[in-house]
Every structure is written in structure tokens, then in C-alpha cells.
Design a protein around this motif. Structure first.
Motif, PDB file in Angstrom:
ATOM      1  N   UNK A  86     -37.194  -1.841  -5.879  1.00 33.92           N
ATOM      2  CA  UNK A  86     -35.875  -1.226  -5.889  1.00 33.92           C
ATOM      3  C   UNK A  86     -34.849  -2.314  -6.186  1.00 33.92           C
ATOM      4  N   UNK A  87     -33.724  -1.913  -6.801  1.00 32.21           N
ATOM      5  CA  UNK A  87     -32.745  -2.888  -7.262  1.00 32.21           C
ATOM      6  C   UNK A  87     -31.399  -2.695  -6.581  1.00 32.21           C
ATOM      7  N   UNK A  88     -30.666  -3.794  -6.462  1.00 33.95           N
ATOM      8  CA  UNK A  88     -29.327  -3.774  -5.901  1.00 33.95           C
ATOM      9  C   UNK A  88     -28.333  -3.195  -6.903  1.00 33.95           C
ATOM     10  N   UNK A  89     -27.303  -2.579  -6.388  1.00 37.99           N
ATOM     11  CA  UNK A  89     -26.188  -2.142  -7.215  1.00 37.99           C
ATOM     12  C   UNK A  89     -25.289  -3.349  -7.460  1.00 37.99           C
ATOM     13  N   UNK A 140     -42.341  -7.101 -13.663  1.00 39.16           N
ATOM     14  CA  UNK A 140     -41.178  -6.274 -13.348  1.00 39.16           C
ATOM     15  C   UNK A 140     -40.033  -6.473 -14.333  1.00 39.16           C
ATOM     16  N   UNK A 141     -40.191  -7.370 -15.303  1.00 37.06           N
ATOM     17  CA  UNK A 141     -39.094  -7.683 -16.219  1.00 37.06           C
ATOM     18  C   UNK A 141     -38.563  -6.449 -16.949  1.00 37.06           C
ATOM     19  N   UNK A 142     -39.401  -5.577 -17.508  1.00 40.69           N
ATOM     20  CA  UNK A 142     -38.846  -4.403 -18.205  1.00 40.69           C
ATOM     21  C   UNK A 142     -37.956  -3.547 -17.310  1.00 40.69           C
ATOM     22  N   UNK A 143     -38.373  -3.352 -16.051  1.00 44.24           N
ATOM     23  CA  UNK A 143     -37.558  -2.564 -15.136  1.00 44.24           C
ATOM     24  C   UNK A 143     -36.239  -3.249 -14.817  1.00 44.24           C
ATOM     25  N   UNK A 144     -36.273  -4.571 -14.707  1.00 48.26           N
ATOM     26  CA  UNK A 144     -35.044  -5.300 -14.407  1.00 48.26           C
ATOM     27  C   UNK A 144     -34.066  -5.223 -15.582  1.00 48.26           C
ATOM     28  N   UNK A 145     -34.595  -5.318 -16.805  1.00 43.53           N
ATOM     29  CA  UNK A 145     -33.745  -5.186 -17.981  1.00 43.53           C
ATOM     30  C   UNK A 145     -33.155  -3.781 -18.070  1.00 43.53           C
ATOM     31  N   UNK A 146     -33.961  -2.773 -17.769  1.00 44.08           N
ATOM     32  CA  UNK A 146     -33.460  -1.396 -17.774  1.00 44.08           C
ATOM     33  C   UNK A 146     -32.363  -1.209 -16.730  1.00 44.08           C
ATOM     34  N   UNK A 147     -32.546  -1.855 -15.579  1.00 43.39           N
ATOM     35  CA  UNK A 147     -31.540  -1.758 -14.514  1.00 43.39           C
ATOM     36  C   UNK A 147     -30.215  -2.355 -14.968  1.00 43.39           C
ATOM     37  N   UNK A 148     -30.261  -3.520 -15.609  1.00 42.47           N
ATOM     38  CA  UNK A 148     -29.034  -4.148 -16.096  1.00 42.47           C
ATOM     39  C   UNK A 148     -28.389  -3.307 -17.195  1.00 42.47           C
ATOM     40  N   UNK A 149     -29.211  -2.818 -18.107  1.00 42.79           N
ATOM     41  CA  UNK A 149     -28.680  -1.979 -19.176  1.00 42.79           C
ATOM     42  C   UNK A 149     -28.065  -0.699 -18.615  1.00 42.79           C
ATOM     43  N   UNK A 200     -28.330  -6.417 -22.931  1.00 40.26           N
ATOM     44  CA  UNK A 200     -29.388  -7.275 -22.408  1.00 40.26           C
ATOM     45  C   UNK A 200     -30.266  -7.855 -23.504  1.00 40.26           C
ATOM     46  N   UNK A 201     -30.825  -9.004 -23.191  1.00 42.14           N
ATOM     47  CA  UNK A 201     -31.740  -9.728 -24.058  1.00 42.14           C
ATOM     48  C   UNK A 201     -32.710 -10.467 -23.146  1.00 42.14           C
ATOM     49  N   UNK A 202     -33.842 -10.896 -23.689  1.00 43.35           N
ATOM     50  CA  UNK A 202     -34.823 -11.607 -22.868  1.00 43.35           C
ATOM     51  C   UNK A 202     -35.471 -12.730 -23.651  1.00 43.35           C
ATOM     52  N   UNK A 203     -35.891 -13.758 -22.905  1.00 42.00           N
ATOM     53  CA  UNK A 203     -36.667 -14.863 -23.454  1.00 42.00           C
ATOM     54  C   UNK A 203     -37.766 -15.185 -22.452  1.00 42.00           C
TER      55      UNK A 203
END
Length: 233
Positions: free
Chosen positions: A150-153, A175-184, A190-193
Motif C-alpha cells: 500500500x502507498x502513502x498519499x 514493486x517498481x511498476x506499482x510505484x510508478x503507477x502510484x506516482x502517475x 514518471x520515468x525510470x532507470x
């Protein structure tokens, strides 16, 4: 007066020179047009991070380095970072933008939380002029093995450019895809490396690999490369 107000006023008063009497807040001046705000993780600032900031400044990129949990006398835990006042951080971001330089923020681990919450308090135009690099960001309320976290607001991030730097060998990489989706979902662009053959916090691990030791000594080069490739500042 809030602590960050004191820090910002002290910064301007000392004309962008390093304050040896303020170990939690250090300024590495440079004549160039770029400014990096470096926010240490909840574990504090590592010596290799100081050395990297010094080298960036020598090459023309000014660095303002903040160790939030120690500056606020908070525990070196994720919960300590959550207690950093977002308004103070927002004031700091605005002071940086008022310097006349192009500004980016680099936040490590749980430091992503106060940085993003501060960005959410900026005006839309201020937010769009800011870039944020997040190293191994920890935005989780709860994270259990084999379960989706679960992610913080973190508030409205509309227009904010965010690049996530994720060491491949971190346990959080799945969990990176979910974290990127959360930010988006909060409006961030968003971008990733992926940083290959590295673990989370590779520059300050107790038992690093030889490759991690070498890469830890090149933190400045990695950051400059990512900022340049991203055309951020």
C-alpha cells in the motif's frame, strides 16, 4: 521560527558557502547555472555522498545537501522522515528556485515522502519547473514479502517530472511498476532507470561488492549522467 526558515536565512546570509557549524545542512557553491538539492535518506548522510557533492560543485553544479531527520532531531526510521514538515520543505524548494539557477532534487529512500509532499504544495508553475530524482523511493505504508504494498498519499503532483532510479538487486524492484503507477496517478510525469548489479543503498552498505564500491565512488558521475540524459537541468 521554523527550522527550515532558519536554514534558508542562514544560507542566504553566508552567501552560498559551506556552514561548517551546521552539519545537517551543507552548501557546495558553484558558478554554474545548475543547482541540485540533495536530500539524504532516513539513515543520514554518508561520506561518499559528501564527496560526490563536492565533485559536482567542482564541475559547476551547486549542491545544497540536507539531512532531514538529523536536522529535525527525528529517529532514523521511515516514520521519522514522515514527520518532516512539508511546508518547510516547500519553502526550501521555493528558495532554491529563487536562486536563479535551474533546480533539480535528488531524494534517497524515504526522503521521497517529504520531497513529494512539498512539491504538492507548490504552485503549478513552480512544480513544472522542478525535476525530482528518486533513488530507491520508499512510499509504502505497508510492505510485506509476496504481497502488493500500500502507498502513502503524497498529494497533487500534476506536472512534476519524476525519474525513479531503481537498483536491480533491491528486494523492492518487483514493486517498481506499482510505484510508478502510484506516482502517475497523482499527476507526476514518471520515468525510470534500472541500475544494474546494484543493491539498495549500495554506496553505504556494510558488506558491498567490489562493483558496488566502485559505483559508490562514482555517485557524482551517475547523477550528472542521469540529469543530462533526462535534460532536466
Amino acid at each position: 521560527m521554523r527550522l527550515f526558515s532558519v536554514l534558508v536565512l542562514s544560507l542566504w546570509a553566508c552567501s552560498f558557502t559551506v556552514r561548517a557549524d551546521m552539519p545537517d545542512y551543507r552548501v557546495f557553491p558553484a558558478e554554474g547555472s545548475r543547482l541540485l538539492l540533495w536530500v539524504a535518506s532516513e539513515r543520514g548522510r554518508a561520506e561518499l555522498e559528501v564527496e560526490a557533492a563536492q565533485r559536482l560543485a567542482e564541475r559547476g553544479m551547486a549542491v545544497w545537501s540536507l539531512d532531514p531527520v538529523n536536522a529535525y532531531f527525528l529517529p532514523q526510521l521511515p516514520s521519522g522522515m514522515d514527520a518532516v514538515p512539508a511546508q518547510d520543505m516547500a519553502d526550501w524548494l521555493r528558495a532554491a528556485q529563487g536562486s536563479g539557477k535551474r533546480v533539480a532534487v535528488y531524494a534517497v529512500s524515504r526522503a521521497a515522502v517529504p520531497v513529494l509532499r512539498a512539491a504538492a504544495l507548490l504552485q503549478p508553475g513552480e512544480r513544472k519547473r522542478l525535476c525530482v530524482l528518486l533513488m530507491s523511493p520508499n512510499l509504502y505504508t505497508v510492505a510485506e514479502p509476496l504481497a502488493a504494498p500500500d502507498y502513502l498519499d503524497v498529494g497533487d503532483l500534476s506536472g512534476l517530472r519524476v525519474r525513479v532510479l531503481q537498483p536491480r538487486r533491491s528486494a523492492a524492484t518487483p514493486w517498481l511498476p506499482g510505484q510508478l503507477d502510484h506516482l502517475a496517478g497523482h499527476g507526476a510525469l514518471v520515468d525510470q532507470v534500472i541500475l544494474e548489479n546494484l543493491r539498495e543503498g549500495y554506496w553505504m552498505r556494510e558488506t558491498p561488492t567490489e562493483f558496488e564500491i566502485a559505483e559508490g565512488r562514482r555517485l557524482d558521475a551517475m547523477l550528472q549522467r542521469e540529469l543530462n540524459d533526462w535534460a532536466c537541468i
